[in-house]
Enzyme design. Sequence first.
Site, mmCIF file in Angstrom:
data_model
loop_
_atom_site.group_PDB
_atom_site.id
_atom_site.type_symbol
_atom_site.label_atom_id
_atom_site.label_comp_id
_atom_site.label_asym_id
_atom_site.label_seq_id
_atom_site.Cartn_x
_atom_site.Cartn_y
_atom_site.Cartn_z
ATOM 1 N N ARG A 141 1.047 -1.203 -0.074
ATOM 2 C CA ARG A 141 -0.104 -0.094 0.141
ATOM 3 C C ARG A 141 1.087 1.100 -0.118
ATOM 4 O O ARG A 141 2.070 0.969 -0.326
ATOM 5 C CB ARG A 141 -0.966 0.037 1.396
ATOM 6 C CG ARG A 141 -1.639 -1.355 1.185
ATOM 7 C CD ARG A 141 -2.675 -1.467 2.464
ATOM 8 N NE ARG A 141 -1.699 -1.611 3.559
ATOM 9 C CZ ARG A 141 -2.254 -2.007 4.875
ATOM 10 N NH1 ARG A 141 -3.465 -1.544 5.215
ATOM 11 N NH2 ARG A 141 -1.457 -2.403 5.955
ATOM 12 N N GLY A 170 7.524 -4.698 -8.003
ATOM 13 C CA GLY A 170 6.846 -5.033 -9.218
ATOM 14 C C GLY A 170 6.125 -3.535 -9.955
ATOM 15 O O GLY A 170 6.524 -2.526 -9.850
ATOM 16 N N THR A 229 8.646 -9.585 -9.384
ATOM 17 C CA THR A 229 7.430 -10.318 -8.955
ATOM 18 C C THR A 229 7.605 -11.870 -9.089
ATOM 19 O O THR A 229 8.011 -12.187 -10.223
ATOM 20 C CB THR A 229 6.278 -9.817 -9.839
ATOM 21 O OG1 THR A 229 5.224 -10.575 -9.958
ATOM 22 C CG2 THR A 229 6.746 -9.554 -11.463
ATOM 23 N N ILE A 230 6.631 -12.615 -8.352
ATOM 24 C CA ILE A 230 6.735 -13.983 -8.506
ATOM 25 C C ILE A 230 6.109 -14.389 -9.725
ATOM 26 O O ILE A 230 6.194 -15.458 -10.431
ATOM 27 C CB ILE A 230 6.264 -14.693 -7.319
ATOM 28 C CG1 ILE A 230 4.956 -14.165 -7.110
ATOM 29 C CG2 ILE A 230 7.144 -14.551 -6.246
ATOM 30 C CD1 ILE A 230 4.233 -15.258 -6.280
ATOM 31 N N ASP A 231 5.143 -13.386 -10.214
ATOM 32 C CA ASP A 231 4.180 -13.688 -11.400
ATOM 33 C C ASP A 231 4.932 -13.665 -12.661
ATOM 34 O O ASP A 231 4.524 -14.224 -13.785
ATOM 35 C CB ASP A 231 3.019 -12.691 -11.270
ATOM 36 C CG ASP A 231 2.236 -12.757 -10.069
ATOM 37 O OD1 ASP A 231 1.964 -14.077 -9.816
ATOM 38 O OD2 ASP A 231 1.567 -11.926 -9.787
ATOM 39 N N MET A 258 -0.610 -18.984 -8.142
ATOM 40 C CA MET A 258 -0.861 -17.498 -8.176
ATOM 41 C C MET A 258 -0.616 -17.204 -10.004
ATOM 42 O O MET A 258 -0.190 -18.081 -10.643
ATOM 43 C CB MET A 258 0.310 -16.782 -7.526
ATOM 44 C CG MET A 258 -0.172 -16.691 -5.951
ATOM 45 S SD MET A 258 0.682 -15.441 -5.173
ATOM 46 C CE MET A 258 0.190 -15.708 -3.493
ATOM 47 N N LEU A 285 2.470 -19.740 0.114
ATOM 48 C CA LEU A 285 3.646 -20.560 0.346
ATOM 49 C C LEU A 285 4.588 -20.192 -0.873
ATOM 50 O O LEU A 285 5.985 -20.018 -0.800
ATOM 51 C CB LEU A 285 3.443 -22.047 0.272
ATOM 52 C CG LEU A 285 2.727 -22.365 1.403
ATOM 53 C CD1 LEU A 285 2.224 -23.928 1.213
ATOM 54 C CD2 LEU A 285 3.318 -22.127 2.878
ATOM 55 N N GLN A 286 4.001 -19.850 -2.260
ATOM 56 C CA GLN A 286 4.822 -19.288 -3.228
ATOM 57 C C GLN A 286 5.596 -18.206 -3.226
ATOM 58 O O GLN A 286 6.386 -17.791 -3.674
ATOM 59 C CB GLN A 286 3.741 -18.938 -4.437
ATOM 60 C CG GLN A 286 3.089 -20.198 -4.835
ATOM 61 C CD GLN A 286 1.922 -19.885 -5.648
ATOM 62 O OE1 GLN A 286 1.915 -19.725 -6.896
ATOM 63 N NE2 GLN A 286 0.669 -19.528 -4.934
ATOM 64 N N ARG A 287 5.382 -17.381 -1.942
ATOM 65 C CA ARG A 287 6.114 -15.893 -1.856
ATOM 66 C C ARG A 287 7.289 -15.909 -0.981
ATOM 67 O O ARG A 287 8.036 -15.118 -0.643
ATOM 68 C CB ARG A 287 5.032 -14.953 -1.320
ATOM 69 C CG ARG A 287 4.027 -14.592 -2.350
ATOM 70 C CD ARG A 287 3.180 -13.365 -1.886
ATOM 71 N NE ARG A 287 2.554 -12.785 -2.764
ATOM 72 C CZ ARG A 287 2.767 -12.342 -3.970
ATOM 73 N NH1 ARG A 287 3.930 -11.799 -4.121
ATOM 74 N NH2 ARG A 287 1.997 -11.625 -4.740
#
Lengths: 373, 373, 373, 373
Positions: D87, D127, D150-152, D194, D298-300
């Site tokens: 934020r 990101g 970014t993990i994405d 994600m 868990l992915q982060r």
Amino acid sequence: MEPIKGEQRDGQSEIRKLAILTGGGDCPGLNAVIRAAVKTACHRGIAVVGIQDGFRGAVEGDFRPLELKDVSGILPRGGTILGTTNRDNPFAYPTQVGEERQVQDRSAEVLDRFKAEGIDALIAIGGDGSLSIAWEFAKQGLKVVGVPKTIDNDLMCTDLTFGFQTAVATAQDALDRLHTTAESHHRIMILEVMGRYAGWIALYAGVAGGADVILIPEIPYQLESIAEAVQRRARLGKHFSIIVVAEGAKPLGGDMVVERTMSGRTDPIKLGGIGAKLAADLEKVTDMETRVTVLGHLQRGGSPIAVDRVLSTRYGVAAVEAALAGDFGMMVALQGQDIVRVPMAEAVHKLKQVEPDDPVLNAARSMGIEFGD
Amino acid sequence: MEPIKGEQRDGQSEIRKLAILTGGGDCPGLNAVIRAAVKTACHRGIAVVGIQDGFRGAVEGDFRPLELKDVSGILPRGGTILGTTNRDNPFAYPTQVGEERQVQDRSAEVLDRFKAEGIDALIAIGGDGSLSIAWEFAKQGLKVVGVPKTIDNDLMCTDLTFGFQTAVATAQDALDRLHTTAESHHRIMILEVMGRYAGWIALYAGVAGGADVILIPEIPYQLESIAEAVQRRARLGKHFSIIVVAEGAKPLGGDMVVERTMSGRTDPIKLGGIGAKLAADLEKVTDMETRVTVLGHLQRGGSPIAVDRVLSTRYGVAAVEAALAGDFGMMVALQGQDIVRVPMAEAVHKLKQVEPDDPVLNAARSMGIEFGD
Amino acid sequence: MEPIKGEQRDGQSEIRKLAILTGGGDCPGLNAVIRAAVKTACHRGIAVVGIQDGFRGAVEGDFRPLELKDVSGILPRGGTILGTTNRDNPFAYPTQVGEERQVQDRSAEVLDRFKAEGIDALIAIGGDGSLSIAWEFAKQGLKVVGVPKTIDNDLMCTDLTFGFQTAVATAQDALDRLHTTAESHHRIMILEVMGRYAGWIALYAGVAGGADVILIPEIPYQLESIAEAVQRRARLGKHFSIIVVAEGAKPLGGDMVVERTMSGRTDPIKLGGIGAKLAADLEKVTDMETRVTVLGHLQRGGSPIAVDRVLSTRYGVAAVEAALAGDFGMMVALQGQDIVRVPMAEAVHKLKQVEPDDPVLNAARSMGIEFGD
Amino acid sequence: MEPIKGEQRDGQSEIRKLAILTGGGDCPGLNAVIRAAVKTACHRGIAVVGIQDGFRGAVEGDFRPLELKDVSGILPRGGTILGTTNRDNPFAYPTQVGEERQVQDRSAEVLDRFKAEGIDALIAIGGDGSLSIAWEFAKQGLKVVGVPKTIDNDLMCTDLTFGFQTAVATAQDALDRLHTTAESHHRIMILEVMGRYAGWIALYAGVAGGADVILIPEIPYQLESIAEAVQRRARLGKHFSIIVVAEGAKPLGGDMVVERTMSGRTDPIKLGGIGAKLAADLEKVTDMETRVTVLGHLQRGGSPIAVDRVLSTRYGVAAVEAALAGDFGMMVALQGQDIVRVPMAEAVHKLKQVEPDDPVLNAARSMGIEFGD
């Protein structure tokens, strides 16, 4: 590499049966390549024959059909369901003749056998040794596609071989383990990794594992530079150091450390390589406790990591697609993010070393990692 | 070990400040013990002082307060935030006297210093060496609680030391990696693990990693038994075998393999121990390719696995509770599923070996695992 | 459990053929038990028959012989080569009768089939459900040995079921991952783990993963206690907290959170259990960002960790030895460090919960971990 | 990116103090970037200031110096030592004004503060959100270098963001775990990963984890295609299927599944996304037991894998080098195997999706993986 949804069967190639073999040392991802090739072939109605134990099986006729069920569940597994060997060249094949064991050229038998079995093309998965043999066959007319395999990443014409990144991950994990011991005990910890002629594993694992010193065959080292780096750290309050050394590293002006062998074998049981020599030398110069760990075969085994599974899978698919496109005598390769085809003639009998301007090498130097020069 | 919700401060013990130190070789879980002890002490309003680098810090007065913030985040980390050493006994402490280096008894200084610092009791986390020193101090009146630490699991009076199960997990992971290479290459793969006097790591890792042969110091081996086991497998179509050997294993009638040392140090850089000898011997007898990997320091590092984190935490809590209960000269220990207190006098200077009727040994024999006898 | 070297075949038992089946939910170590049982049986010349998909295969006659080659390489693999199901009770078996589906008692068919196949005894690997069915058969005269399997560890008469410690390791790894995010983002991170009626996984994973709050079915929680623990940490400068909650945890005076199901199945697809409820409640009370992760089936899969491989192997060996000793109607169990045999009658239809004086619970309380009461 | 051995200080840039911040969601490798940047800066005599909690700290003046000792040991750790938030935009910053909470543009304060602190340039690791804010500052004259996080992996102009490959590894490990359960129980197992707007994690993890069906936002799916793929497998004797679904996947002609939120927050606690919907739909159509696991946070978290550590390190070094070269308003990026600099203006406010001719997508299709179209 186009999508195949709704694709027409490729007209010009008349491939109905592919053979596949795996040669050379063990390497994580071999099964993933085999699986991808078999799935791709089956998806297009092509039969696949597996050859056991690399080129030994090609001479001995040790074949077996590979269907979808044979490759089910093998993606995460290390090793190769086809077996492998790093001996047994059909052009100089050990053969019993009467009382004695001679070396004979039995390549013609292989070609005949392939013809008899209706094999249209061969996918050879291997390092420089196996791909060189495959290239010899290609020159004799066999339709061959090569897939670059070596944990050492020292094959030309490809940015990455499969298995390399898993070996790096294994070495990095070892460095993580050694790190806390080094710090708790105020020691120098040395990790000797594979890389007889090229320092790729040492370089990448060293950066990933937070090594303070990285020694590779391409940069002969000076003991004083290493000692100075270790002592500079001690002056900053860090009474420990982590060193990664490739097995082929050597001191400036010195020879590669001669390994005392135990048998006449080509990959002998090692008794003490460069890691042990360096440890002894450093203890004398720095008076700091020093320990060495030789990672050895642990780098060759285990489940391939995700990036190697993706790369291996892409290689397996691309090898079949090259065959279907009639593009033979080629090796599939990674360049940038793309899988391409390169002439095998340009890839074999060469060595890809870490160049002085390698970007990862430069990044490591920028951070202050010592290379001993 | 009762719940502390609403518990009254223990009247009879007047512990206001605890010291804690870690001694001996690196071991996963040291930080978890420290953290649990500090959290438990803080929760009860007891101060904790950390002693740096084992008993060296006790002699040199290298102390620092340990508060909650100092142990935050250390649970998953290998090593010890307090540092450790496996030298430096205060009862025979290397000291510079004029021109020369002598060994002196400096234990009285330690006791004085503890008194001056207002330290009421010491929690000593260590293996047989460090606990023996702690026991000497206990006999001189120091209030001591011991915590049993060794990856070798060869301490008496406790079913498990912390760190052992992590070492087993590391060795099992190595066996998983070697397995696929052994199978793909039709080789004998040997893994040499720690265990100079006791075969616990070899036994447990061998069972967990699917070894075909396990060699431990307690059972002198006969080369022919091993060769026969390997060849029996080959006759059943399994042309590979996995062997785990403890570093202290030895042939029947033979001596423990003499390790050629490089420096006169107590834990020398090894150039070739029992694994290398066995590989050479087996190659000759079986004519099968054989490779050896020495796991070495990888067994001592890394994040403790969950079961070791739980065990270490229980030990850390129990050590503080023993101190608060005024129960000194005791070592906390695991018996069955319970943490108990045992007299240090019964635990030190002894060795817990694998007995002939050990249940895991028997289970392994029942399945047909070969022990070389 | 005696060593078998040179042992005579047990005279009193006349076991020549054993059947083995796996029932209930997936659990790491099933294959390790099967492998150990088959290897032990083969080593003694006993034949083994595998029954597919638990008791469904017993009704349908879905059998296959299990030999050494069938269990080769399965030790590290999750799942079960025999398949499993958590439905299909032969005493109330869903059967098509004419147009409709009815439930029938088909246990007699199973007994007949076993007799016809020459099966002398059954090794049943399962949790309370499957072992209860096995016990029903035992009462009807079938020779049965049970092996305690559940990741929840809530079976009576055994200190540990296999699979539990792997589930704990998986949950601890998840907590390690969530920890850094919690700290970086100043959040409350909640992990919901399995445990509908008992909090073993939550308790052990919470201790191993450094949780600040652990909520289990045995201790109804008060939201204010949790909020107070979280805020107490914030006052100490720790603006994040880690909470582990067992799926069966519930607020004091409240009910277990009703899971909205999607199908009538017994193990429904969950849309939001206690973890989601707690997150919403805590955000309101603490005004801290809160996130929840439901670990779900990840706890049931994957390669068993070393300690579970050893335990599973010991259970598999012990089950065959119980059969050979003629000791039926028994379940093998771990008590302390020993494998023993306990009457199935005492083990089934019961629930082993975390007692108020559980030593791990007490250790957790001593360190200041909050349990919400 | 040249080697720095013997290099002269760059004349044209007058950078003496760099600030660094991390913004947005948690991502493995943040600490590795920070460490590399600090080490590189220190090696060149540049001071570094860390800004706490992303742009919040820039507004509030929450700064701290970063020296070598501050980044020691952080390479393997997930999270960020600087804290982060997704934020708190300085151009619309939540501010208490009298009684009420308003949003104000406080960017000028940030610029003033930087000037007052003598900060010459900012390295912003984030990101699209954080980099867009950084780009706004750049347009106002701040010297900025961006690092793509970014993990994405959905940022434009770079082949890879750091963190992505670790997220893929985590998802692949989950697939390996689900695989054995699927096979043992004859189930459909769905893993929701994600990827709200791009399917990179689903695609790569699906290929690496041996998924049978992969659903991504870029390819709206038809339920019948999926059901047909599952049933085709069943006809071939494979009574289980593995499906990976990105959270942003949606049926053809349908909307992205509306997530029921619990609070008004931007990243709400999810109660049931596309995975749960798909499971319910598939059970109805196929009559096969179906289970869903939502991988979530868990992915982060967790330690970055080796390839991400190398990439993060390269990014950190390259960001400092870009600053020293006076190359501002740029983002460092990976193109092929090289780190390059691209204008931030071209990278932000865009989305990199999986294109129809993506080579990994095509390889997946070639093997017969179903994408639901």
